[in-house]
Design an enzyme around this catalytic site. Sequence first.
Site, PDB file in Angstrom:
ATOM      1  N   GLU A  29       3.618   3.105 -11.982  1.00 37.13           N
ATOM      2  CA  GLU A  29       4.166   4.273 -11.293  1.00 37.13           C
ATOM      3  C   GLU A  29       5.691   4.177 -11.213  1.00 37.13           C
ATOM      4  OE1 GLU A  29       2.163   4.372  -7.532  1.00 37.13           O
ATOM      5  OE2 GLU A  29       0.195   4.166  -8.468  1.00 37.13           O
ATOM      6  N   GLU A  58      -4.092   3.798  -9.027  1.00 33.18           N
ATOM      7  CA  GLU A  58      -4.120   2.371  -9.322  1.00 33.18           C
ATOM      8  C   GLU A  58      -5.395   1.958 -10.060  1.00 33.18           C
ATOM      9  OE1 GLU A  58      -3.235   3.564  -6.270  1.00 33.18           O
ATOM     10  OE2 GLU A  58      -1.092   3.286  -6.628  1.00 33.18           O
ATOM     11  N   PHE A  81       3.400  -1.823  -4.666  1.00 34.24           N
ATOM     12  CA  PHE A  81       3.134  -2.561  -3.425  1.00 34.24           C
ATOM     13  C   PHE A  81       1.821  -3.333  -3.516  1.00 34.24           C
ATOM     14  CE2 PHE A  81       5.986   0.813  -2.003  1.00 34.24           C
ATOM     15  CZ  PHE A  81       6.883   0.110  -1.211  1.00 34.24           C
ATOM     16  N   PHE A  84      -1.422  -1.617  -2.823  1.00 33.63           N
ATOM     17  CA  PHE A  84      -1.969  -0.720  -3.840  1.00 33.63           C
ATOM     18  C   PHE A  84      -2.954  -1.440  -4.751  1.00 33.63           C
ATOM     19  CE2 PHE A  84       2.086   2.147  -3.820  1.00 33.63           C
ATOM     20  CZ  PHE A  84       1.874   2.408  -2.478  1.00 33.63           C
ATOM     21  N   HIS A 127       1.703  -0.858   3.545  1.00 34.97           N
ATOM     22  CA  HIS A 127       2.615  -1.324   2.502  1.00 34.97           C
ATOM     23  C   HIS A 127       3.120  -2.741   2.769  1.00 34.97           C
ATOM     24  CE1 HIS A 127       2.772   3.066   2.155  1.00 34.97           C
ATOM     25  NE2 HIS A 127       3.207   2.905   0.917  1.00 34.97           N
TER      26      HIS A 127
END
Length: 327
Positions: A29, A58, A81, A84, A127
């Site tokens: 991303e 993801e 992160f 994710f 996160h």
Amino acid sequence: MSRKRMIQAMNEALLEEMERDPRIVLFGEDVKASLFGDTKGLWKRFGPDRVRDTPICEALISGMAVGAAAAGRRVVCHMMFGNFVYTGMDAIANQAAKLRYMTNGQIKLPITYLAVSGGGRSAAAQHSDAIHPVLANLGGVKVVMPGSPADAKGLLKAAIRDDDPVFFLQAAGRGGEPGEVPDEEYVIPLGQAAVRRAGRDLTLVAIGAMVRPALKTAEALAGEGIEVEVVDPRTVVPLDLETILASVRRTGRLVVVDEARDTCSVASHLAALVAERAFDALVAPIRRVTVPDCCIPYAPVLERAVLPGVERIEEAVRATLAWRRPA
């Protein structure tokens, strides 16, 4: 030697490896825009055939990585992160971690997963997880956690060249920290710990982001004549247990600092291994400095309260040094 930020060191490693090996592809991303800076300039240098933005999915990204690696590419898969990774876990846990074993080595999966891991930036609970204990438990992936810019470059090169899936976890909030990085080509083997500071009184094992506060603690205590040996594992899978055991046998005391939740942390695993294999050398109980079993708060003051820092590390070191066997 040149002084560089960790993000710069990672960017150099990616650039050099992609120039060295045309099979390497990078996707994830916003890798073209490079929101973190680690992929800066790579799209312009190598073009969309080798550097590609993906949808915000993801499960798709981690699945693409398995397929591309199985087909002969060497993949750098940017997950952004650590949290994710959870939404891409099926392809990671059921495919990437297992296919080489299930095919008796016929399929190699040279995948390097990049992710920012841990707290310290007020990025809130979704996160800020330190995900290395989850990944270490999969049994089929390697887990790299650099504590300095030099290590970030050398370990990232080793990860990309490895034929197994490797998670390269950059400590959150540490990307801008400067450090000396060798100018010449170098690769740091996975599974090789480093003794960051020698000492005789206590072994302090610091994982990833915890290296910096551990060194600060050791430096402060040195002013009182307390010599703390700081060991940086650098990779938690594979783990250089022999270096840690050798240090504990010299000092007789162990404190492990791990930015992971207390239950099932890597600190717990290390404590168990040392207790099993060097119990005779211990003169005090092993102590762990970890994160409480809770979500990472958004509020800066609350986040600082749950993350291990110099104050908590020093408290654990002093308590371990002060311990005496009951009469």
